[in-house]
Every structure is written in C-alpha cells, then in structure tokens.
Design a protein around this motif. Sequence first.
Motif, PDB file in Angstrom:
ATOM      1  N   TYR A 149       0.834  -1.206   0.000  1.00  0.00           N
ATOM      2  CA  TYR A 149       0.000   0.000   0.000  1.00  0.00           C
ATOM      3  C   TYR A 149       0.862   1.247   0.000  1.00  0.00           C
ATOM      4  CZ  TYR A 149       0.714   0.340   5.089  1.00  0.00           C
ATOM      5  OH  TYR A 149       1.265   0.443   6.346  1.00  0.00           O
ATOM      6  N   GLU A 150       0.276   2.317  -0.507  1.00  0.00           N
ATOM      7  CA  GLU A 150       0.844   3.662  -0.460  1.00  0.00           C
ATOM      8  C   GLU A 150      -0.310   4.592  -0.123  1.00  0.00           C
ATOM      9  OE1 GLU A 150       2.604   4.200  -4.371  1.00  0.00           O
ATOM     10  OE2 GLU A 150       4.558   3.664  -3.556  1.00  0.00           O
ATOM     11  N   ARG A 151      -0.198   5.314   0.990  1.00  0.00           N
ATOM     12  CA  ARG A 151      -1.253   6.214   1.439  1.00  0.00           C
ATOM     13  C   ARG A 151      -0.689   7.619   1.615  1.00  0.00           C
ATOM     14  NH1 ARG A 151      -2.412   2.248   6.316  1.00  0.00           N
ATOM     15  NH2 ARG A 151      -3.510   0.603   5.193  1.00  0.00           N
ATOM     16  N   PRO A 152      -1.452   8.627   1.222  1.00  0.00           N
ATOM     17  CA  PRO A 152      -0.994   9.995   1.473  1.00  0.00           C
ATOM     18  C   PRO A 152      -0.833  10.230   2.975  1.00  0.00           C
ATOM     19  CG  PRO A 152      -2.879   9.985  -0.016  1.00  0.00           C
ATOM     20  CD  PRO A 152      -2.732   8.587   0.514  1.00  0.00           C
ATOM     21  N   ARG A 153       0.250  10.898   3.341  1.00  0.00           N
ATOM     22  CA  ARG A 153       0.499  11.244   4.752  1.00  0.00           C
ATOM     23  C   ARG A 153       1.326  12.510   4.769  1.00  0.00           C
ATOM     24  NH1 ARG A 153       0.004   9.018   9.689  1.00  0.00           N
ATOM     25  NH2 ARG A 153       1.515   9.682  11.242  1.00  0.00           N
ATOM     26  N   GLY A 154       0.738  13.583   5.297  1.00  0.00           N
ATOM     27  CA  GLY A 154       1.446  14.860   5.319  1.00  0.00           C
ATOM     28  C   GLY A 154       1.792  15.278   3.909  1.00  0.00           C
ATOM     29  N   THR A 155       3.063  15.586   3.689  1.00  0.00           N
ATOM     30  CA  THR A 155       3.507  16.001   2.350  1.00  0.00           C
ATOM     31  C   THR A 155       4.057  14.835   1.535  1.00  0.00           C
ATOM     32  OG1 THR A 155       5.709  16.534   3.188  1.00  0.00           O
ATOM     33  CG2 THR A 155       4.077  18.320   3.156  1.00  0.00           C
ATOM     34  N   GLY A 156       4.007  13.622   2.098  1.00  0.00           N
ATOM     35  CA  GLY A 156       4.558  12.462   1.402  1.00  0.00           C
ATOM     36  C   GLY A 156       3.597  11.289   1.400  1.00  0.00           C
ATOM     37  N   LEU A 157       4.173  10.114   1.529  1.00  0.00           N
ATOM     38  CA  LEU A 157       3.406   8.881   1.492  1.00  0.00           C
ATOM     39  C   LEU A 157       3.808   7.964   2.636  1.00  0.00           C
ATOM     40  CD1 LEU A 157       3.892   8.129  -2.294  1.00  0.00           C
ATOM     41  CD2 LEU A 157       1.722   8.765  -1.227  1.00  0.00           C
ATOM     42  N   GLU A 158       2.860   7.215   3.130  1.00  0.00           N
ATOM     43  CA  GLU A 158       3.118   6.122   4.050  1.00  0.00           C
ATOM     44  C   GLU A 158       3.101   4.862   3.188  1.00  0.00           C
ATOM     45  OE1 GLU A 158       1.269   5.500   8.196  1.00  0.00           O
ATOM     46  OE2 GLU A 158      -0.044   4.461   6.771  1.00  0.00           O
ATOM     47  N   ILE A 159       4.176   4.102   3.227  1.00  0.00           N
ATOM     48  CA  ILE A 159       4.321   2.940   2.355  1.00  0.00           C
ATOM     49  C   ILE A 159       4.457   1.679   3.207  1.00  0.00           C
ATOM     50  CG2 ILE A 159       5.776   1.831   0.609  1.00  0.00           C
ATOM     51  CD1 ILE A 159       6.522   4.643  -0.365  1.00  0.00           C
ATOM     52  N   GLY A 160       3.673   0.675   2.861  1.00  0.00           N
ATOM     53  CA  GLY A 160       3.736  -0.612   3.541  1.00  0.00           C
ATOM     54  C   GLY A 160       4.386  -1.641   2.645  1.00  0.00           C
TER      55      GLY A 160
END
Length: 110
Positions: A76-87
């Motif tokens: 997964y890749e989720r928007p978080r702040g100005t970047g992405l949270e990647i699993g």
Amino acid sequence: MSSFPRTRRHPRIESTHPCFVERLGEEPLEVFSRTRTIGTGGCCFESEEPLGFRSLAKVSLSVAGRTMCADGRVVYERPRGTGLEIGVEFIRLDPEDRIHLRQVIQSASH
C-alpha cells in the motif's frame, strides 16, 4: 457482518528504526527513511517518492543492534502529510532475522 475481531497474520508494533529501501526493476529508486511500524511480516515507512503498488524492493533495516535485509513487495501507499506512508510485505526474510524481530516485538508488547 462478522462480530469476530480482525486479527493480523503477523503481529506488529509502532517502532522507529532506520531503513534503506531499494525499488527493484527498470526504474530503480533508493529511499532512506525510518520505520513507523514493524513486524515479522513487513514494515511501514514514510517516503516523499512513490515506489509503486506491488513493486519489488530490497529493505535493509537496523533493529535492536542487528542489521537485516529482506526482499519485499509494496502492498500500500497512502498519502500522509507532504509524502506517502508505504507498507512493504516481506517476501523473503532470513529465519534468524524473523526470530530476532519476533523477540523485539514480544519484548515491546510486555
């Protein structure tokens, strides 16, 4: 609708560890980051650059005095702040590293 609680296949903990991620394939990319969560089945970290859903990656981690390398896949890749949270799910992890991670998770849970 089920009344059973959702359980994870692999326990995980919130934990910050240095990581270096190399996307494999035709357009390689290198990311230095810190984990947000870690478990025996994978990890989550933040990145300014997307790696691409289902991309293959090599993940190097430093956890509790041990450096580990795992082959993984972006799940997964989720928007978080100005970047992405990647699993990233670990596809291949040395059995000794898996034991070490399990011990780290168990000691953090108690």
